[in-house]
Design an enzyme around this catalytic site. Structure first.
Site, PDB file in Angstrom:
ATOM      1  N   TYR A  81      -3.306   3.813   2.336  1.00 18.09           N
ATOM      2  CA  TYR A  81      -3.356   4.171   3.760  1.00 18.09           C
ATOM      3  C   TYR A  81      -4.623   4.948   4.090  1.00 18.09           C
ATOM      4  O   TYR A  81      -5.179   4.802   5.188  1.00 18.09           O
ATOM      5  CB  TYR A  81      -2.123   5.003   4.146  1.00 18.09           C
ATOM      6  CG  TYR A  81      -2.268   5.634   5.509  1.00 18.09           C
ATOM      7  CD1 TYR A  81      -2.062   4.890   6.663  1.00 18.09           C
ATOM      8  CD2 TYR A  81      -2.664   6.970   5.643  1.00 18.09           C
ATOM      9  CE1 TYR A  81      -2.230   5.458   7.913  1.00 18.09           C
ATOM     10  CE2 TYR A  81      -2.830   7.538   6.887  1.00 18.09           C
ATOM     11  CZ  TYR A  81      -2.618   6.785   8.021  1.00 18.09           C
ATOM     12  OH  TYR A  81      -2.803   7.354   9.264  1.00 18.09           O
ATOM     13  N   TYR A 114       0.835  -1.204   0.000  1.00 19.81           N
ATOM     14  CA  TYR A 114       0.000   0.000   0.000  1.00 19.81           C
ATOM     15  C   TYR A 114       0.869   1.253   0.000  1.00 19.81           C
ATOM     16  O   TYR A 114       2.035   1.240   0.413  1.00 19.81           O
ATOM     17  CB  TYR A 114      -0.959   0.020   1.199  1.00 19.81           C
ATOM     18  CG  TYR A 114      -0.312   0.217   2.562  1.00 19.81           C
ATOM     19  CD1 TYR A 114      -0.175   1.485   3.114  1.00 19.81           C
ATOM     20  CD2 TYR A 114       0.139  -0.870   3.315  1.00 19.81           C
ATOM     21  CE1 TYR A 114       0.385   1.676   4.378  1.00 19.81           C
ATOM     22  CE2 TYR A 114       0.697  -0.701   4.571  1.00 19.81           C
ATOM     23  CZ  TYR A 114       0.823   0.578   5.086  1.00 19.81           C
ATOM     24  OH  TYR A 114       1.393   0.763   6.328  1.00 19.81           O
ATOM     25  N   CYS A 115       0.302   2.344  -0.498  1.00 21.08           N
ATOM     26  CA  CYS A 115       0.918   3.661  -0.403  1.00 21.08           C
ATOM     27  C   CYS A 115      -0.138   4.624   0.156  1.00 21.08           C
ATOM     28  O   CYS A 115      -0.982   4.211   0.960  1.00 21.08           O
ATOM     29  CB  CYS A 115       1.498   4.115  -1.749  1.00 21.08           C
ATOM     30  SG  CYS A 115       0.317   4.181  -3.120  1.00 21.08           S
ATOM     31  N   TRP A 116      -0.110   5.890  -0.236  1.00 22.31           N
ATOM     32  CA  TRP A 116      -1.033   6.863   0.363  1.00 22.31           C
ATOM     33  C   TRP A 116      -2.482   6.631  -0.064  1.00 22.31           C
ATOM     34  O   TRP A 116      -3.375   6.512   0.765  1.00 22.31           O
ATOM     35  CB  TRP A 116      -0.589   8.278  -0.017  1.00 22.31           C
ATOM     36  CG  TRP A 116      -1.514   9.364   0.465  1.00 22.31           C
ATOM     37  CD1 TRP A 116      -2.271  10.184  -0.302  1.00 22.31           C
ATOM     38  CD2 TRP A 116      -1.789   9.733   1.819  1.00 22.31           C
ATOM     39  NE1 TRP A 116      -2.998  11.050   0.478  1.00 22.31           N
ATOM     40  CE2 TRP A 116      -2.721  10.795   1.792  1.00 22.31           C
ATOM     41  CE3 TRP A 116      -1.340   9.263   3.054  1.00 22.31           C
ATOM     42  CZ2 TRP A 116      -3.205  11.393   2.945  1.00 22.31           C
ATOM     43  CZ3 TRP A 116      -1.828   9.866   4.213  1.00 22.31           C
ATOM     44  CH2 TRP A 116      -2.746  10.917   4.146  1.00 22.31           C
TER      45      TRP A 116
END
Length: 356
Positions: free
Chosen positions: A122, A93-95
């Protein structure tokens, strides 16, 4: 190799490893519990790409950023991820579940791993945390452990946990003891978001049919705020008071806060904030004791003049069930005495006579 549909937050436990592809600063602020940080852009690279995007445009930012991302993913493949088996199944995952995590998923899947991407990144996890706290908190069968300053409430929680009871240790999550002198030397408090993440992680595992013990806190622990839904639930929950003698409390404080004597100047500075409430003469005396590391006299007067006079009124104001509280009398707050308090607290729910 085509990607599958992005994975929902609630399905994250089905994966071998959670990979946070955000920058180290983003990871430090908050992250999904158990995740490892494999940034595709470090903090400085992220700043550079953002600056290029604003000054030059999206294409140049992608060109420069793409080279950085490729180099970082290559490094992770050589180092952090080098020992992962062929059947390894990571969730990345990222932002927002966009290009950073998508780039890493592409490469991991090209290697042959069954890598998946977290839908919404996130941000979706953050919404999940808030939802879990607000949804689960009203269902909790809370028992609030109360007691005057120095009653070893946190240590009682630890002893309850050791006996298999369900415990929510808010001060541990906040890295703060919750009082004027509660900051821990050399330990920074986490972000508000990570504090809430830690709370949600416990609530997700709670058996709602069993009691959950929590220490009676104010709305803030240091600079962190308790979730409002949790505050409301605590205020309405049954209270169990550790009714410790002043002598036992002072002895406990002198053990538990002994480190305050190591930085006398800082201790004296903390006393200064009480001048308006306690008067200059009293605070000057306390600051003198602080400079001398005379903790027995300082703590005894802080209890008698600052903490204890407001205790009863504060409990009545904050806890609706305070008048109906059950009490455990404690004349000893040594390690053995705290164990006895925990036994007595558990006996209250079994209908036994409380004693410690």
């Amino acid at each position: 190799m085509s990607h599958r549909q992005p994975v929902r937050v609630g399905d994250r436990h089905a994966f071998d490893t959670l990979i946070d592809a955000r920058s180290p600063a983003e990871f430090a602020l908050d992250h999904i519990p158990g995740a490892i940080n494999c940034p595709v852009l470090n903090d400085e690279e992220r700043r550079i790409v953002g600056t290029v995007y604003v000054q030059t445009g999206a294409f140049e930012a992608r060109r420069i950023g793409g080279a950085m991302v490729a180099a970082n993913i290559a490094r992770h493949l050589r180092d952090t991820l080098a020992d992962r088996p062929e059947n390894w199944k990571p969730l990345v995952y990222c932002w927002r579940g966009g290009m950073r995590s998508g780039s890493m998923v592409t490469w991991l899947r090209l290697v042959g791993w069954d890598a998946q991407q977290l839908a919404g990144g996130y941000k979706s996890f953050r919404r999940h945390v808030i939802s879990q706290i607000d949804t689960l908190t009203p269902k909790l069968d809370l028992r609030v452990i109360c007691g005057a300053t120095g009653s070893a409430k946190t240590r009682v929680l630890h002893a309850l946990a050791a006996r298999g009871a369900q415990v929510l240790d808010l001060e541990d999550f906040a890295s703060h003891k919750g009082s004027l002198l509660g900051s821990l030397p050399g330990v920074a408090q986490p972000s508000q978001k990570h504090f809430e993440t830690l709370i949600a992680a416990v609530l997700e595992t709670v058996d709602l049919s069993r009691p959950l013990y929590v220490e009676g806190e104010s709305i803030r622990i240091g600079r962190l705020s308790l979730p409002l839904s949790l505050v409301a639930r605590m205020r309405a929950a049954p209270c169990i008071e550790v009714a410790a003698t002043p002598e036992a409390r002072l002895a406990y404080l002198l053990r538990d806060y002994a480190y305050l004597g190591d930085d006398r100047e800082a201790l004296a500075d903390k006393m200064g904030v009480l001048k308006e409430m306690q008067g200059k003469e009293t605070v000057a005396r306390w600051q003198q004791w602080a400079h001398e590391a005379d903790l027995p006299h300082l703590f005894a007067e802080l209890m008698a003049l600052h903490y204890d006079p407001h205790y009863q009124k504060s409990q009545e104001l904050h806890f609706k069930a305070w008048v109906q509280r059950r009490s455990v009398v404690a004349e000893d707050l040594s390690d053995q005495g705290i164990e006895a308090v925990a036994d007595a607290v558990l006996s209250l729910d079994k209908g036994a006579s409380p004693s410690a």
